[in-house]
Design an enzyme around this catalytic site. Structure first.
Site, PDB file in Angstrom:
ATOM      1  N   MET A 138      -7.637 -24.810-112.331  1.00 32.38           N
ATOM      2  CA  MET A 138      -8.801 -24.863-113.202  1.00 32.38           C
ATOM      3  C   MET A 138      -9.755 -23.713-112.915  1.00 32.38           C
ATOM      4  O   MET A 138     -10.028 -23.394-111.747  1.00 32.38           O
ATOM      5  CB  MET A 138      -9.535 -26.191-113.034  1.00 32.38           C
ATOM      6  CG  MET A 138      -8.749 -27.401-113.537  1.00 32.38           C
ATOM      7  SD  MET A 138      -8.380 -27.313-115.299  1.00 32.38           S
ATOM      8  CE  MET A 138     -10.028 -27.480-115.992  1.00 32.38           C
ATOM      9  N   LYS A 179       4.022 -32.651-112.923  1.00 30.17           N
ATOM     10  CA  LYS A 179       3.487 -32.156-111.651  1.00 30.17           C
ATOM     11  C   LYS A 179       2.723 -33.304-111.010  1.00 30.17           C
ATOM     12  O   LYS A 179       1.772 -33.823-111.598  1.00 30.17           O
ATOM     13  CB  LYS A 179       2.572 -30.949-111.847  1.00 30.17           C
ATOM     14  CG  LYS A 179       2.105 -30.335-110.525  1.00 30.17           C
ATOM     15  CD  LYS A 179       1.299 -29.055-110.763  1.00 30.17           C
ATOM     16  CE  LYS A 179       1.007 -28.349-109.451  1.00 30.17           C
ATOM     17  NZ  LYS A 179       0.105 -29.120-108.566  1.00 30.17           N
ATOM     18  N   GLY A 220       2.131 -26.831-102.606  1.00 28.82           N
ATOM     19  CA  GLY A 220       1.166 -27.281-101.617  1.00 28.82           C
ATOM     20  C   GLY A 220       1.230 -26.507-100.315  1.00 28.82           C
ATOM     21  O   GLY A 220       2.218 -26.594 -99.584  1.00 28.82           O
ATOM     22  N   GLY A 221       0.171 -25.742-100.031  1.00 29.43           N
ATOM     23  CA  GLY A 221       0.028 -25.106 -98.729  1.00 29.43           C
ATOM     24  C   GLY A 221       0.988 -23.975 -98.431  1.00 29.43           C
ATOM     25  O   GLY A 221       1.145 -23.600 -97.267  1.00 29.43           O
ATOM     26  N   GLN A 249      -0.112 -26.943-119.296  1.00 26.56           N
ATOM     27  CA  GLN A 249      -0.305 -28.214-118.595  1.00 26.56           C
ATOM     28  C   GLN A 249      -1.313 -29.080-119.341  1.00 26.56           C
ATOM     29  O   GLN A 249      -2.416 -28.634-119.655  1.00 26.56           O
ATOM     30  CB  GLN A 249      -0.782 -28.028-117.159  1.00 26.56           C
ATOM     31  CG  GLN A 249      -0.795 -29.371-116.418  1.00 26.56           C
ATOM     32  CD  GLN A 249      -1.306 -29.298-115.002  1.00 26.56           C
ATOM     33  OE1 GLN A 249      -2.465 -29.006-114.774  1.00 26.56           O
ATOM     34  NE2 GLN A 249      -0.426 -29.583-114.044  1.00 26.56           N
ATOM     35  N   CYS A 291      -4.108 -34.158-110.263  1.00 28.85           N
ATOM     36  CA  CYS A 291      -5.500 -33.761-110.056  1.00 28.85           C
ATOM     37  C   CYS A 291      -6.317 -34.951-109.577  1.00 28.85           C
ATOM     38  O   CYS A 291      -6.279 -36.023-110.194  1.00 28.85           O
ATOM     39  CB  CYS A 291      -6.085 -33.204-111.351  1.00 28.85           C
ATOM     40  SG  CYS A 291      -7.800 -32.659-111.182  1.00 28.85           S
ATOM     41  N   GLY A 347      -0.042 -21.373-105.256  1.00 39.28           N
ATOM     42  CA  GLY A 347      -1.346 -21.577-105.865  1.00 39.28           C
ATOM     43  C   GLY A 347      -2.356 -20.565-105.383  1.00 39.28           C
ATOM     44  O   GLY A 347      -2.360 -19.407-105.799  1.00 39.28           O
ATOM     45  N   ARG A 348      -3.214 -20.998-104.470  1.00 40.17           N
ATOM     46  CA  ARG A 348      -4.318 -20.144-104.028  1.00 40.17           C
ATOM     47  C   ARG A 348      -3.842 -18.846-103.393  1.00 40.17           C
ATOM     48  O   ARG A 348      -4.509 -17.815-103.516  1.00 40.17           O
ATOM     49  CB  ARG A 348      -5.213 -20.926-103.060  1.00 40.17           C
ATOM     50  CG  ARG A 348      -6.070 -21.972-103.763  1.00 40.17           C
ATOM     51  CD  ARG A 348      -6.738 -22.895-102.768  1.00 40.17           C
ATOM     52  NE  ARG A 348      -5.769 -23.789-102.157  1.00 40.17           N
ATOM     53  CZ  ARG A 348      -5.998 -24.507-101.067  1.00 40.17           C
ATOM     54  NH1 ARG A 348      -7.154 -24.413-100.443  1.00 40.17           N
ATOM     55  NH2 ARG A 348      -5.076 -25.326-100.579  1.00 40.17           N
TER      56      ARG A 348
END
Length: 351
Positions: A29, A149, A222-223, A80, A110, A249-250
């Site tokens: 987001m 997801k 994740g991670g 999504q 989420c 992701g990040r």
């Protein structure tokens, strides 16, 4: 470079990738908007890119051009959706597919309060049969793949039970692909930000899912901190079972240069990695086209701030793309100055 109808800039289409889920960039987001995705595509031709989550109601009743519009450069790209009403999700999926998305994904992960109040996101882990009903309706409405997801569970659920219950219910409804964030979501007591880091990761459970449901496509999320870590996750385990994909992701957002190695390291493409300078050159025509349409420069360059991470001149690069890009009339000269600052800093260090 070819130009699509209405002056939409596109790169030459990549060869069809048989397994686009092998490496994907997560829906995030406020981050993975159309400009972010176009920028990431300048670094990798094959990774699957995801939109930000859009609620089914927004798709049906909102400004579709603003919410769903995307450039042909972004393929393969997935939409999504958020929601829990099967009929609404089916209609939203139909709209997304008609607009050209390659996949429709349902958010069952989420943990935000706003999402919970709307009865969608991670709280749906408690209602696997409702999720399956929604997925069946979406699948019947479109010809493109519909995917899920999810988390491994929420709150006091036992992940070994919750994850398999959700997956099995959805698989019975025709879903073949699951992106699993390998953490629980604590809807009571943790903020959305804390839910990205605090609950422990359980990669072994995601591998177990693939081992026990080998006919399904299982993607780990994740991670995952780096491309090297993603490649390691894709390797077969001691029993010879390999995950089908990894979602970054990040790490991909904050240090996007790592995406420049994806096509070679993950998809086996020939040729050198895309370095940050090449990526800017590839992305420049897109920036020019959007500027000509009136898009502010900073709306696009905000996604590029981490591109030169770790290089001499990276701080100046970020400053120019942050401070100068917001000035009225800012154009490509700001991007050129930022790139030149890095080149000059590297030359000084090498001297």
């Amino acid at each position: 470079m070819p130009v699509a109808p209405a002056g939409v800039f596109v790169y030459p289409p990549p060869p069809m990738t048989p397994a686009p889920h092998r490496l994907s960039v997560a829906p995030m987001m406020d981050w993975t908007d159309r400009h972010c995705r176009a920028f990431h595509r300048a670094l990798t031709r094959h990774a699957l890119l995801y939109s930000e989550m859009v609620t089914a109601e927004a798709v049906i009743h909102g400004d579709r051009t603003r919410l769903l519009g995307f450039d042909g450069v972004e393929h393969p790209v997935a939409l999504q959706l958020g929601g829990s009403d099967a009929d609404r999700l089916a209609e939203a999926a139909r709209i997304g597919a008609a607009m050209g998305y390659d996949e429709i994904n349902l958010n069952v992960g989420c943990p935000s309060d706003r999402v919970q109040s709307g009865r969608f996101g991670a709280c749906l882990m408690r209602e696997p049969h409702l999720v399956a009903e929604c997925m069946a309706a979406m699948g019947a409405a479109v010809e493109v793949p519909v995917t899920v997801k999810c988390r491994i569970g929420v709150d006091d659920q036992e992940p070994e039970i919750a994850l398999f219950a959700l997956v099995d219910a959805c698989a019975a409804a025709g879903v073949a692909t699951f992106v699993v964030h390998a953490r629980k979501a604590w809807l009571e007591g943790l903020s959305p930000k804390q839910n990205r880091d605090v609950p422990p990761l359980d990669y072994a459970l995601v591998r177990r899912l693939k081992r026990e449901r080998p006919h399904l496509t299982v993607v780990l999320n994740g991670g995952v901190p780096s491309l090297e870590a993603a490649v390691a996750h894709l390797a077969p385990d001691e029993q010879g079972v390999a995950l089908d994909g990894v979602m970054l992701g990040r790490a991909a957002y904050h240090e996007p240069a790592l995406l420049g190695g994806v096509d070679r390291a993950v998809f086996g493409a020939a040729g050198p990695d895309v370095d940050p300078f090449d990526a800017v050159a590839r992305h420049r025509p897109y920036l020019a086209a959007r500027l000509a349409e009136g898009v502010p420069l900073h709306a696009m360059t905000r996604h590029m701030l981490g591109l030169m991470h770790g290089r001499p001149g990276a701080r100046t690069f970020r400053r120019l793309l942050t401070v100068e890009a917001i000035r009225p009339g800012a154009g490509l000269e700001v991007v050129d100055r930022a790139v030149d600052a890095v080149r000059e800093a590297e030359a000084r260090r090498a001297a």
